[in-house]
Design an enzyme around this catalytic site. Structure first.
Site, PDB file in Angstrom:
ATOM      1  N   ASN A   7      43.596  27.695  -1.385  1.00  0.00           N
ATOM      2  CA  ASN A   7      44.836  26.966  -1.290  1.00  0.00           C
ATOM      3  C   ASN A   7      44.692  26.274  -0.031  1.00  0.00           C
ATOM      4  O   ASN A   7      44.490  27.378   0.872  1.00  0.00           O
ATOM      5  CB  ASN A   7      45.634  27.436  -2.048  1.00  0.00           C
ATOM      6  N   ARG A  90      44.210  24.278  -5.222  1.00  0.00           N
ATOM      7  CA  ARG A  90      45.094  23.585  -5.323  1.00  0.00           C
ATOM      8  C   ARG A  90      45.617  22.391  -4.371  1.00  0.00           C
ATOM      9  O   ARG A  90      45.140  22.286  -3.364  1.00  0.00           O
ATOM     10  CB  ARG A  90      46.374  24.618  -4.806  1.00  0.00           C
ATOM     11  N   HIS A 179      55.475  20.118  -6.338  1.00  0.00           N
ATOM     12  CA  HIS A 179      55.905  21.787  -7.612  1.00  0.00           C
ATOM     13  C   HIS A 179      55.327  21.567  -8.589  1.00  0.00           C
ATOM     14  O   HIS A 179      56.020  22.633  -8.762  1.00  0.00           O
ATOM     15  CB  HIS A 179      57.083  22.024  -6.770  1.00  0.00           C
ATOM     16  N   ARG A 240      63.877  20.304   5.961  1.00  0.00           N
ATOM     17  CA  ARG A 240      63.955  19.088   6.031  1.00  0.00           C
ATOM     18  C   ARG A 240      64.738  18.862   5.139  1.00  0.00           C
ATOM     19  O   ARG A 240      66.017  18.944   4.836  1.00  0.00           O
ATOM     20  CB  ARG A 240      62.829  18.855   4.644  1.00  0.00           C
ATOM     21  N   GLU A 385      51.746  29.956  -8.684  1.00  0.00           N
ATOM     22  CA  GLU A 385      51.032  28.925  -9.075  1.00  0.00           C
ATOM     23  C   GLU A 385      49.836  28.722  -9.190  1.00  0.00           C
ATOM     24  O   GLU A 385      49.319  28.026  -9.852  1.00  0.00           O
ATOM     25  CB  GLU A 385      51.889  27.700  -7.618  1.00  0.00           C
TER      26      GLU A 385
END
Ligand code: AMP
Length: 398
Positions: A7, A90, A179, A240, A385
């Site tokens: 990643n 990823r 996601h 956010r 993940e």
């Protein structure tokens, strides 16, 4: 089969090496401050963590260091790099073209270059990571697993924004969703744990972390999701804003005389829990502040829980029902208070949690917090993940 999952961020590179036969992590770690100094932390289960500062000018040096630690006599877990059968990457954004996990080749990287304008933060580092792996392991198959691909079957009326249509056709403005690897993993894991066929389940998966998103999964397919053109849309997050009235943006830009980049910075890095509380983006700190009477922290938690609740109601309506509600990621897995606030007064929808189970849950494993008699199952399911990426990689290279 041993699979390395990578990643790559702009100045970081995280890795996990899986033994797929055992379904176990052999080693994991990460390089930080690439291009601006450098450090690595390398972990092997059952051993003390190993960390060092080391000059890492580019992702190539970072990967070389990862390979040398994985094969090191003291800290290593494999005897040679040729034990790695495949690498899974990823990748946040696959655009409209990559709707499934795919082998990394020139065509894939060239396409990802063309969508950097709509994926400026995550695209370039993912490409750097893939290029570095191709250079250093030219004979090892590589697979890209996209966060967006779980949403590739969403209907057009759910991904097109009500803007001039050419913004979609010419500028690629649409809901992509993010996601997806996490939502896909937890929805599959939930069905497995419940011993049900995923095709028979209507699920809502709530990935609540520093970035948060909610997905409606009907029969194993994502049919709608809260994140949109970017990971900015949806519920309030750590830093956010989530969805806001779009007219606020030009209004504030003019009033405060700030540039598009500065506005983007505010929406991405200075809003959410941090923006409302003025204290922290970390849920733990906000909860502690709320519990000691801080009104803005209390407000932030209510805004977050209400945003989750609204999405649950909307998605249950879109699916014409709901069988399972799933909480995952840092906040979803660990914070009973947000699960309690979200599920409060949802009996009408058939959602009732057992407060005792919710408070005394077991961490790190799938855990049922449903109240007896509740129509909808409510589950905490830890996300993974990296393992999902490893599984996709395995099935593509087999
Ligand atoms: P993530 O982005 O999934 O790592 O989640 C980060 C958020 O999860 C932060 O707001 C943390 O407050 C929260 N979080 C992560 N781990 C824990 C934990 N062990 N206990 C409580 N909250 C946690």
């Amino acid at each position: 089969m041993k699979i390395l999952v990578i990643n790559a961020g702009s100045s970081s590179l995280k890795y996990q090496l899986f033994d797929m036969e055992k379904g176990e992590v052999m080693s994991k770690g990460g390089c930080e401050r690439i291009g601006a100094g450098g450090s690595i932390t390398h972990k092997v289960p059952g051993q003390e963590n190993y960390s060092m500062d080391v000059d890492l000018p580019t992702h190539d040096e970072a990967l070389q260091l990862v390979f040398s630690l994985l094969t090191d006599k003291v800290h290593g877990v494999i005897s040679g790099i040729d034990e790695i059968s495949a690498v899974g990457h990823r990748v946040a954004h696959g655009g409209e073209k990559y709707t499934k996990s795919s082998r990394v080749d020139k065509e894939l990287i060239d396409y990802l270059e063309t969508i950097v304008p709509i994926n400026p933060l995550h695209g370039p580092p993912a490409i750097l990571g893939m290029r570095a792996c191709l250079r250093l392991l030219p004979n090892v198959p590589q697979v890209a697993v996209f966060d967006t691909s779980f949403y590739s079957e969403i209907e057009d009326y759910r991904y097109i924004y009500a803007l001039p249509y050419e913004y979609y056709t010419e500028d690629k403005i649409r809901r992509y969703g993010f996601h997806g690897t996490s939502h896909r993993y937890v929805s599959q894991k939930t069905a497995e744990v419940l011993g049900k066929d995923i095709k028979d389940l209507k699920m809502i998966t709530c990935h609540l972390g520093n970035g948060s998103s909610i997905t409606a999964v009907d029969g194993g397919k994502a049919i709608d999701t809260s994140m949109g053109f970017t990971p900015q849309e949806g519920i309030a997050m750590g830093t956010r804003s989530g969805s806001i009235d779009p007219t606020i943006i030009p209004y504030i830009m003019k009033k405060r005389n700030i540039s598009p980049d500065e506005m983007s910075d505010v929406l991405n890095k200075k809003s959410g829990l941090l923006g409302i509380t003025g204290l922290s983006n970390d849920f733990r700190n906000c909860l502690a502040a709320a519990q000691s009477g801080n009104k803005r922290a209390e407000l932030a938690l209510k805004i977050l829980a209400n945003g989750i609740k609204k999405h649950i109601g909307a998605y249950a309506a879109e699916m014409n029902g709901l069988d399972v509600l799933v909480f995952t990621a840092g906040i979803g897995e660990n914070q009973s208070e947000i699960r309690r606030m979200t599920c409060e007064n949802m009996e009408w929808l058939g959602i009732e949690i057992d407060n005792d189970k919710n408070d005394n849950f077991t961490r790190g494993v799938p855990f049922d917090i449903t109240k007896e008699g509740s129509k909808v199952k409510v589950m905490i399911v830890p996300t993974d993940e990296e393992y999902m990426i490893a599984l996709d990689t395995q099935s593509l290279v087999k």
